[in-house]
Design an enzyme around this catalytic site. Structure first.
Site, PDB file in Angstrom:
ATOM      1  N   ASP A  50       0.865  -1.183   0.000  1.00 48.38           N
ATOM      2  CA  ASP A  50       0.000   0.000   0.000  1.00 48.38           C
ATOM      3  C   ASP A  50       0.899   1.229   0.000  1.00 48.38           C
ATOM      4  O   ASP A  50       1.585   1.517   0.987  1.00 48.38           O
ATOM      5  CB  ASP A  50      -0.866  -0.050   1.278  1.00 48.38           C
ATOM      6  N   HIS A  51       0.901   1.962  -1.117  1.00 45.75           N
ATOM      7  CA  HIS A  51       1.841   3.070  -1.278  1.00 45.75           C
ATOM      8  C   HIS A  51       1.517   4.248  -0.353  1.00 45.75           C
ATOM      9  O   HIS A  51       2.313   5.158  -0.201  1.00 45.75           O
ATOM     10  CB  HIS A  51       1.847   3.526  -2.739  1.00 45.75           C
TER      11      HIS A  51
END
Ligand code: CAO
Length: 423
Positions: free
Chosen positions: A393-394
């Site tokens: 999850d950036h």
């Protein structure tokens, strides 16, 4: 006019269970199948519906009571007349509706009525099961207008709420694909068969769409040199029989992953409260394993993998995958994970783009290890290389951190890792 009793029916495992919600009060009109109370066992909760129409005369139980089959829930005064006239009114209303605009208008009015009622309701406008379902999907249940009586929210409402959000964000694509679908049907081009989607796949699809559309995914690909690990793994024998021990590489990967998670705690976290910028970092190490079953994909957890030996994890992998395939696993085992591993190593293929198992923030995809010629210290050597695909999850993990995580994981799977001690 007559009084009737509604009792707890026979519902299998629900014996001496707690009443967690009372959904009606004295004087309230109820129709057949309206939920009256919710009871909860160790494993799940269930609503008990009314078995006939009428007006509640006297509720005989309260939240916290324990009930079993045959216990009295409430008495109902059956006049029949009141409910009959409401139904007739509704039928008349429906007969008057001649076009779609009118239908929509009535739906709007009904929804507003539901909203008003909902505002007056106490917090219990959904069962704990539905609340939990919404929470797992990151949905605020108070934003949902329920389709049941008094705006009560059921599982389908949560699903519809998510779908409507997704539709809003992808309006253009949706309209275009809809046009194509409405213009032609598959059967225009040849024989087709419409089949039911397996239940597990239907359930999983909501989670997958939520994850794919709400998490900004990035995937880093890398290869771990597991030559020494494989030599060690394939040399393991049972101390009593002398036979080769059957432990797959996955058990080693679980253990190596835990070591990396300890060093990179953001990979063992969840973004539960994005509005207030809060992240929950887990202190436990429950590793999810994607299991391919005839019913669809399931993701049970290897709990507290940090405290288990590789042999133990190897056995547990077999046990939980068998339980999933035979539908013998408790639903609770699908929740509460740190990070997930999805291994296609036993089947084939190298790199892929795994979808994060929400509310986790990272997932490790594992491909099939293969012998390759690797250029080391000026010459080619034959090494066993394991393909890794790390999706993250950036919002919480940067690309550089993911590259460092992969380096660490490779180290843990490589020749210097103390996996021999963890066997
Ligand atoms: N490289 C090379 N060989 C591998 C390997 C890898 N990365 N991983 C496993 N193998 C080998 C095993 O050693 C075993 O070999 P032997 O038969 O010689 O002992 C063989 O492949 C079969 O292993 P397995 O798949 O039965 O066992 P596992 O512990 O590796 O995996 C499980 C267990 C439950 C993860 C697996 O059965 C499974 O369901 N995999 C599919 C998961 C999936 O569908 N993921 C996709 C999700 S996204 O849609």
């Amino acid at each position: 006019m007559s009084d009737n009793e509604i009792k707890v029916p026979n519902i299998g495992e629900f014996k001496d269970v707690e009443v967690i919600e009372v959904l009606v009060s004295n004087g309230q009109s109820v129709s057949k199948n309206d939920p009256l109370i919710t009871i909860e066992s160790d494993k799940s909760s269930v609503e008990i519906p009314a078995s006939f129409d009428g007006k509640v005369k006297s509720v005989k139980i309260k939240v916290g009571d324990r009930v079993s089959e045959g216990d009295l829930i409430l008495t109902v005064e059956q006049s029949g007349e009141e409910e009959k006239s409401i139904k007739q009114k509704t039928i008349k209303e429906a007969e008057l509706v001649s076009n779609q605009d009118q239908v929509e208008e009535i739906v709007k009015i009904k929804q507003t009525q539901n909203l008003i009622k909902k505002d007056n309701l106490e917090a219990s406008s959904a069962s704990p099961k539905v609340r939990k379902f919404a929470r797992e999907l990151g949905v605020n249940i108070n934003e949902i207008v329920g389709s049941e009586r008094q705006g009560r929210v059921v599982e389908d409402d949560v699903k519809n709420f998510i779908s409507s959000k997704i539709n809003k964000t992808s309006d253009k694509t949706e309209v275009q694909s809809k046009k194509i679908v409405s213009e032609f049907s598959h059967s225009d081009f040849g024989e087709v068969e419409v089949k039911d989607m397996p239940r597990v796949k239907r359930l999983a699809s909501t989670y997958l769409v939520n994850s794919w559309t709400t998490i900004p995914h990035v995937t880093n690909h890398d290869e771990a040199d597991i030559t020494e690990m494989e030599d060690f793994r394939t040399s393991l024998t049972d101390m009593y029989t002398g036979e080769r021990k059957k432990i797959t590489p996955l058990a080693f990967i679980v253990k190596a992953l835990v070591v990396s998670l300890k060093k990179f705690p953001s990979f063992n976290s969840s973004i539960d409260d994005i509005e207030n910028g809060k992240i929950t970092v887990k202190k436990y190490f429950h590793i999810g394993i994607a299991v391919d079953t005839p019913h669809g994909l399931m993701v049970p957890k290897i709990r507290n993998a940090d405290n288990k030996s590789i042999s133990y994890i190897g056995n547990e992998l077999k046990t939980v995958s068998d339980q999933c395939r035979n539908l013998k696993i408790d639903k609770k085992e699908f929740f509460g994970g740190s990070m997930t591993i999805t291994s296609l190593g036993g089947i084939g293929g190298s790199f892929f783009t795994p979808i994060i198992n929400y509310p986790e923030v990272a997932i490790l995809g594992v491909g099939k290890a293969q012998k390759k010629q690797i250029f080391i210290n000026g010459k080619f050597e034959t090494r066993t290389m394991l393909p890794l695909s790390l999706s993250y999850d950036h919002r919480i993990i940067d690309g550089a951190e993911a590259a460092r995580f992969n380096n660490d994981l490779k180290e843990n799977l490589g020749k210097n890792f103390a996996y021999k001690l963890a066997i």
